[in-house]
Design a protein around this motif. Structure first.
Motif, PDB file in Angstrom:
ATOM      1  N   LYS A  23       0.795  -1.228   0.000  1.00 54.54           N
ATOM      2  CA  LYS A  23       0.000   0.000   0.000  1.00 54.54           C
ATOM      3  C   LYS A  23       0.834   1.288   0.000  1.00 54.54           C
ATOM      4  CE  LYS A  23      -3.983  -2.052   2.399  1.00 54.54           C
ATOM      5  NZ  LYS A  23      -4.925  -2.000   1.296  1.00 54.54           N
TER       6      LYS A  23
ATOM      7  N   GLU B 259       0.509   3.894  -1.548  1.00 49.35           N
ATOM      8  CA  GLU B 259      -0.307   5.116  -1.621  1.00 49.35           C
ATOM      9  C   GLU B 259      -0.565   5.711  -0.238  1.00 49.35           C
ATOM     10  OE1 GLU B 259      -1.264   2.072  -2.444  1.00 49.35           O
ATOM     11  OE2 GLU B 259      -3.068   1.593  -1.277  1.00 49.35           O
TER      12      GLU B 259
ATOM     13  N   GLU C 256       2.530   7.721   0.496  1.00 49.18           N
ATOM     14  CA  GLU C 256       2.527   8.886  -0.403  1.00 49.18           C
ATOM     15  C   GLU C 256       1.610   9.980   0.174  1.00 49.18           C
ATOM     16  OE1 GLU C 256       0.865   8.033  -4.302  1.00 49.18           O
ATOM     17  OE2 GLU C 256       2.612   8.995  -5.205  1.00 49.18           O
ATOM     18  N   ALA C 257       0.422   9.576   0.623  1.00 49.91           N
ATOM     19  CA  ALA C 257      -0.535  10.544   1.187  1.00 49.91           C
ATOM     20  C   ALA C 257      -0.005  11.116   2.498  1.00 49.91           C
ATOM     21  CB  ALA C 257      -1.887   9.868   1.407  1.00 49.91           C
TER      22      ALA C 257
ATOM     23  N   ARG D 138       6.689   3.984  -9.553  1.00 45.97           N
ATOM     24  CA  ARG D 138       5.936   2.743  -9.778  1.00 45.97           C
ATOM     25  C   ARG D 138       6.374   2.173 -11.120  1.00 45.97           C
ATOM     26  NH1 ARG D 138       2.242   6.176  -7.082  1.00 45.97           N
ATOM     27  NH2 ARG D 138       1.051   5.143  -5.426  1.00 45.97           N
TER      28      ARG D 138
END
Ligand SMILES: N[C@@H](CCC(=O)N[C@@H](CS)C(=O)NCC(=O)O)C(=O)O
Length: 279
Positions: free
Chosen positions: A232, A234, A237-238, A251
């Motif tokens: 995960k 992401e 990243e968030a 990616r």
């Protein structure tokens, strides 16, 4: 602390050596490998710690990533510790993702793990003292990187000890162990029921508490079989965006979780660390 030599090979003008020692932190013998670049003949060189993933020991990265050529050229020492304490007297589990080979780079507080599973203390205190005294290592210039569980280790140990690990990167890291099955299983076993202490070992939580000055590099294969359930990226990243943390997350279509992926981008990671550590 006495080092027992196990193996030594000349490689790209440097030396790959494997050593055993009795670890106080883990309360058992531990094995690690060091690649010493040819430039170390002229004086101490920066040290890069590579933390491996589930089921691994020192050999996976040293035998499969091909790091020696570029580490030799850039003048980087690379240390590859084991992923857990091991031995007949050390607690274990039949599953590949708990116990021996799955130390998660934390200090366990729960039985039966607490007596030996002290990987954070081992990696951040005991082994650096040993490397600094026995190898031509410049301990003022240390970086850390790793793969999967080792990517979790690299990110969290960087946030915990920013002054020690000045550069950081990861291949397919577990970025939110409190939220994914691999991490939740290990934290439950090693640290006990879910509590705020879990967040102290979770990169997504740590970056939100205090971003670091380092620029973080992460590479992730899009064909990684663990991507959606365990990794995960992401979420990290968030969290970095929210915290103002400098991050490059790349990616890569077609690449999976294997060392064929790691070998493909190892040079970029070594250059990332060499630049930050002024190798
Ligand atoms: N399917 C693997 C899961 C574990 C795994 O993929 N380990 C990764 C790190 S999370 C690895 O690097 N394995 C060793 C290798 O590829 O050399 C197993 O059961 O052994």
């Amino acid at each position: 602390m006495t080092l027992q030599p196990v193996s030594s090979w000349t490689s790209f003008g440097g030396t790959l050596s494997v050593h055993d020692h009795d670890s106080e932190a883990c309360g058992c013998p531990m094995r690690f490998a060091v690649f010493t670049p040819p430039r170390a003949k002229d004086g101490p060189v920066p040290v890069l710690w590579y933390l491996s993933g589930l089921t691994c020991n020192w050999s996976n990265v040293m035998e499969k990533s091909g790091l020696q050529r570029m580490a030799a050229e850039l003048g980087l020492m690379v240390v590859a510790p084991d992923t857990s304490p091991r031995g007949e007297d050390v607690a274990d589990d039949d599953a590949y993702d708990l116990g021996q080979g799955a130390g998660f780079y934390i200090d366990a507080t729960e039985m039966p793990w607490a007596p030996h599973f002290r990987m954070q203390q081992y990696i951040t205190e005991e082994l650096p003292a040993l490397i600094g005294s026995a190898f031509p290592a410049d301990m003022e210039r240390q970086g850390i990187f790793g793969h999967s569980m080792g990517g979790h280790g690299a990110l969290t140990l960087h946030f915990k000890q920013r002054a020690r690990y000045r550069s950081v990167s990861a291949f397919s890291p577990i970025v939110a162990p409190s939220k994914v099955p691999w991490g939740r299983k290990a934290f439950q076993a090693y640290l006990g029921d879910e509590c705020p202490a879990w967040g102290e070992h979770d990169a997504c939580e740590l970056v939100k508490r205090q971003p670091s000055d380092a620029h973080i590099l992460i590479d992730q294969g899009e064909a990684d079989q663990f991507l959606e359930e365990q990794l995960k990226p992401e979420l990290f990243e968030a969290a970095c965006r929210e915290a103002g943390q400098s991050l490059t997350l790349r990616r890569h279509p077609g690449y999976d979780h294997s060392y064929y992926f790691i070998a493909s981008f190892m040079e970029d990671h070594l250059r990332h660390h060499a630049k930050a550590l002024k190798a």
